[in-house]
Design a protein around this motif. Structure first.
Motif, PDB file in Angstrom:
ATOM      1  N   VAL A 233      29.331 -21.235 -88.773  1.00  0.00           N
ATOM      2  CA  VAL A 233      30.611 -21.883 -88.487  1.00  0.00           C
ATOM      3  C   VAL A 233      31.596 -20.616 -88.600  1.00  0.00           C
ATOM      4  N   ASN A 234      32.693 -20.543 -87.722  1.00  0.00           N
ATOM      5  CA  ASN A 234      33.694 -19.567 -87.720  1.00  0.00           C
ATOM      6  C   ASN A 234      33.227 -18.099 -88.167  1.00  0.00           C
ATOM      7  N   PRO A 235      32.417 -17.573 -87.551  1.00  0.00           N
ATOM      8  CA  PRO A 235      32.047 -16.284 -87.926  1.00  0.00           C
ATOM      9  C   PRO A 235      33.060 -15.127 -87.677  1.00  0.00           C
ATOM     10  N   LYS A 236      32.895 -14.095 -88.306  1.00  0.00           N
ATOM     11  CA  LYS A 236      33.861 -12.989 -88.073  1.00  0.00           C
ATOM     12  C   LYS A 236      33.177 -12.091 -86.912  1.00  0.00           C
ATOM     13  N   ALA A 237      33.772 -11.627 -85.954  1.00  0.00           N
ATOM     14  CA  ALA A 237      33.317 -10.996 -84.934  1.00  0.00           C
ATOM     15  C   ALA A 237      33.843  -9.276 -85.202  1.00  0.00           C
ATOM     16  N   GLU A 238      32.984  -8.413 -85.019  1.00  0.00           N
ATOM     17  CA  GLU A 238      33.222  -7.148 -85.125  1.00  0.00           C
ATOM     18  C   GLU A 238      32.673  -6.130 -83.820  1.00  0.00           C
ATOM     19  N   LEU A 239      33.395  -5.393 -83.136  1.00  0.00           N
ATOM     20  CA  LEU A 239      32.983  -4.616 -82.244  1.00  0.00           C
ATOM     21  C   LEU A 239      32.478  -3.287 -82.650  1.00  0.00           C
ATOM     22  N   ILE A 240      31.387  -3.301 -82.549  1.00  0.00           N
ATOM     23  CA  ILE A 240      30.193  -2.124 -83.322  1.00  0.00           C
ATOM     24  C   ILE A 240      29.872  -0.999 -82.189  1.00  0.00           C
ATOM     25  N   HIS A 241      30.318  -0.928 -81.022  1.00  0.00           N
ATOM     26  CA  HIS A 241      30.204   0.102 -79.987  1.00  0.00           C
ATOM     27  C   HIS A 241      30.862  -0.437 -78.751  1.00  0.00           C
ATOM     28  N   ASP A 242      31.464   0.727 -77.970  1.00  0.00           N
ATOM     29  CA  ASP A 242      32.073   0.545 -76.885  1.00  0.00           C
ATOM     30  C   ASP A 242      32.024   1.815 -76.182  1.00  0.00           C
ATOM     31  N   SER A 243      31.293   1.473 -74.866  1.00  0.00           N
ATOM     32  CA  SER A 243      31.227   2.860 -74.009  1.00  0.00           C
ATOM     33  C   SER A 243      30.953   2.053 -72.560  1.00  0.00           C
ATOM     34  N   TRP A 244      31.125   2.849 -71.500  1.00  0.00           N
ATOM     35  CA  TRP A 244      30.997   2.590 -70.022  1.00  0.00           C
ATOM     36  C   TRP A 244      29.911   3.475 -69.322  1.00  0.00           C
ATOM     37  N   THR A 245      29.232   3.036 -68.250  1.00  0.00           N
ATOM     38  CA  THR A 245      28.772   3.947 -67.243  1.00  0.00           C
ATOM     39  C   THR A 245      29.109   3.195 -66.115  1.00  0.00           C
ATOM     40  N   ASN A 246      28.851   4.099 -64.753  1.00  0.00           N
ATOM     41  CA  ASN A 246      28.546   3.680 -63.709  1.00  0.00           C
ATOM     42  C   ASN A 246      29.984   2.616 -63.226  1.00  0.00           C
ATOM     43  N   TYR A 247      31.301   2.993 -63.704  1.00  0.00           N
ATOM     44  CA  TYR A 247      32.450   2.527 -63.315  1.00  0.00           C
ATOM     45  C   TYR A 247      32.514   0.829 -63.525  1.00  0.00           C
ATOM     46  N   THR A 248      31.759   0.346 -63.909  1.00  0.00           N
ATOM     47  CA  THR A 248      31.810  -1.131 -64.108  1.00  0.00           C
ATOM     48  C   THR A 248      30.867  -1.695 -65.094  1.00  0.00           C
ATOM     49  N   LEU A 249      30.145  -0.893 -65.750  1.00  0.00           N
ATOM     50  CA  LEU A 249      29.033  -1.413 -66.666  1.00  0.00           C
ATOM     51  C   LEU A 249      29.559  -1.051 -68.077  1.00  0.00           C
ATOM     52  N   SER A 250      29.810  -2.132 -68.916  1.00  0.00           N
ATOM     53  CA  SER A 250      30.192  -1.982 -70.219  1.00  0.00           C
ATOM     54  C   SER A 250      29.074  -2.097 -70.922  1.00  0.00           C
ATOM     55  N   TYR A 251      28.889  -1.256 -72.116  1.00  0.00           N
ATOM     56  CA  TYR A 251      27.912  -1.316 -73.301  1.00  0.00           C
ATOM     57  C   TYR A 251      28.522  -1.714 -74.619  1.00  0.00           C
ATOM     58  N   ALA A 252      29.686  -2.570 -74.485  1.00  0.00           N
ATOM     59  CA  ALA A 252      30.215  -3.179 -75.589  1.00  0.00           C
ATOM     60  C   ALA A 252      29.321  -4.171 -76.210  1.00  0.00           C
ATOM     61  N   SER A 253      29.272  -3.782 -77.627  1.00  0.00           N
ATOM     62  CA  SER A 253      28.304  -4.663 -78.682  1.00  0.00           C
ATOM     63  C   SER A 253      29.038  -5.110 -79.561  1.00  0.00           C
ATOM     64  N   TYR A 254      28.623  -6.285 -80.269  1.00  0.00           N
ATOM     65  CA  TYR A 254      29.259  -6.935 -81.348  1.00  0.00           C
ATOM     66  C   TYR A 254      28.379  -7.454 -82.310  1.00  0.00           C
ATOM     67  N   LYS A 255      28.955  -7.509 -83.593  1.00  0.00           N
ATOM     68  CA  LYS A 255      28.187  -7.997 -84.767  1.00  0.00           C
ATOM     69  C   LYS A 255      29.300  -9.268 -85.237  1.00  0.00           C
ATOM     70  N   PHE A 256      28.172 -10.316 -85.452  1.00  0.00           N
ATOM     71  CA  PHE A 256      28.913 -11.604 -86.009  1.00  0.00           C
ATOM     72  C   PHE A 256      28.178 -11.939 -87.432  1.00  0.00           C
ATOM     73  N   THR A 257      29.233 -11.711 -88.322  1.00  0.00           N
ATOM     74  CA  THR A 257      28.810 -12.241 -89.565  1.00  0.00           C
ATOM     75  C   THR A 257      29.352 -13.518 -90.071  1.00  0.00           C
ATOM     76  N   GLU A 258      28.269 -14.265 -91.046  1.00  0.00           N
ATOM     77  CA  GLU A 258      28.626 -15.568 -91.381  1.00  0.00           C
ATOM     78  C   GLU A 258      29.853 -15.799 -92.292  1.00  0.00           C
ATOM     79  N   SER A 259      30.802 -16.880 -92.105  1.00  0.00           N
ATOM     80  CA  SER A 259      31.620 -16.979 -92.993  1.00  0.00           C
ATOM     81  C   SER A 259      31.082 -17.240 -94.499  1.00  0.00           C
ATOM     82  N   THR A 260      31.674 -16.721 -95.328  1.00  0.00           N
ATOM     83  CA  THR A 260      31.503 -16.989 -97.027  1.00  0.00           C
ATOM     84  C   THR A 260      32.495 -17.765 -97.694  1.00  0.00           C
TER      85      THR A 260
END
Length: 275
Positions: free
Chosen positions: A248-275
């Motif tokens: 419930v209500n996790p915190k999201a964090e962008l852990i990587h951001d890059s692109w190739t081939n004009y339209t392909l995103s490699y954006a990756s995320y971590k979701f951390t459980e609320s404490t």
């Protein structure tokens, strides 16, 4: 680094969505996302999980299916006309049949009535390509879960919510897809990004980082260029599973951001459980 025993007691708090992009991520050192994944244990997630559950964009079924493989998992080469070297790569991680049984039970208890154990399906490239970079020793048991493209994003978010208890047992839950995925718009251009792709990717980042998870669950109505970014939803639904599995209500964090081939995103995320 935490021991396996301590992980069983403390559990895990994080889930991940990894944009695996092109299968060439397995061999192409020019891709920033490859270096990000190779440093995953050192820079992002130093804990060694007891087992890994991967929700892959490349396994589509009508109802949820989980592979319950005994012994090393087969490496599936579900791509065509790529360099020969890629068809020689192996990722013989142990199967995780005990985890498969737990996944099936949790989903059934949550109201998913038809959940199937598949005792033959190995690891497709949505699983083994990122994992061979993240955990190259292939010594952690791996289980795969399919996506259902006839269902919507909220369904997959609820699928993840049902799986959240697995984190307490030291199971690392990874959704493997792509932040954007429209193969028809890709070009051999790596130094620029299509405006519509960037706009969708920025909307996703802002929505996740600000906790607007319901908007992400209704991305087809809320996001700009949603249908252009994802003509089909199979590469996006693993994100919803990872998001839901964080609790419930996790915190999201962008852990990587890059692109190739004009339209392909490699954006990756971590979701951390609320404490």
């Amino acid at each position: 680094m935490l021991s396996t025993a301590s992980l069983k007691m403390a559990g895990l708090k994080d889930t991940f969505f990894i944009s695996h992009g092109s299968p060439t991520l397995s061999i192409d050192d020019s891709l920033p996302a490859r270096h990000f994944l190779k440093a995953f244990q050192q820079r992002v997630f130093p804990e060694k999980p007891n087992s890994i559950l991967v929700v892959s964009a490349h396994w589509e079924t009508k109802d949820p299916a989980v592979n319950a493989v005994h012994g090393p998992s087969d490496t599936i080469y579900d791509f065509y006309n790529f360099p020969k070297l890629m068809y020689q790569l192996k990722y013989p991680a142990p199967g995780a049949p005990e985890l498969a049984i737990k996944v099936k039970k949790l989903l059934e208890e949550a109201g998913f009535e038809r959940v199937y154990e598949d005792k033959k399906h190995g690891l497709d490239h949505g699983a083994w390509v990122p994992l061979m970079l993240m955990y190259p020793d292939a010594d952690i048991p791996v289980c795969q879960l399919s996506v259902q493209t006839e269902m919507d994003a909220t369904y997959h978010y609820n699928l993840g919510r049902a799986l959240a208890p697995l984190k307490k047992e030291g199971v690392l839950i990874v959704g493997s897809g792509s932040a954007t995925h429209n193969l028809r718009t890709m070009q051999g251009i790596n130094d620029s990004v299509a405006s519509w792709a960037a706009e969708f990717d920025n909307w996703l980042k802002e929505s996740l980082l600000s906790g607007r998870f319901e908007d992400v669950n209704h991305y087809e109505e809320k996001a700009p260029f949603a249908k252009l970014a994802h003509p089909r939803p199979e590469h996006f639904y693993p994100l919803h599973v990872a998001m839901g599995a964080a609790g419930v209500n996790p915190k999201a964090e962008l852990i990587h951001d890059s692109w190739t081939n004009y339209t392909l995103s490699y954006a990756s995320y971590k979701f951390t459980e609320s404490t």
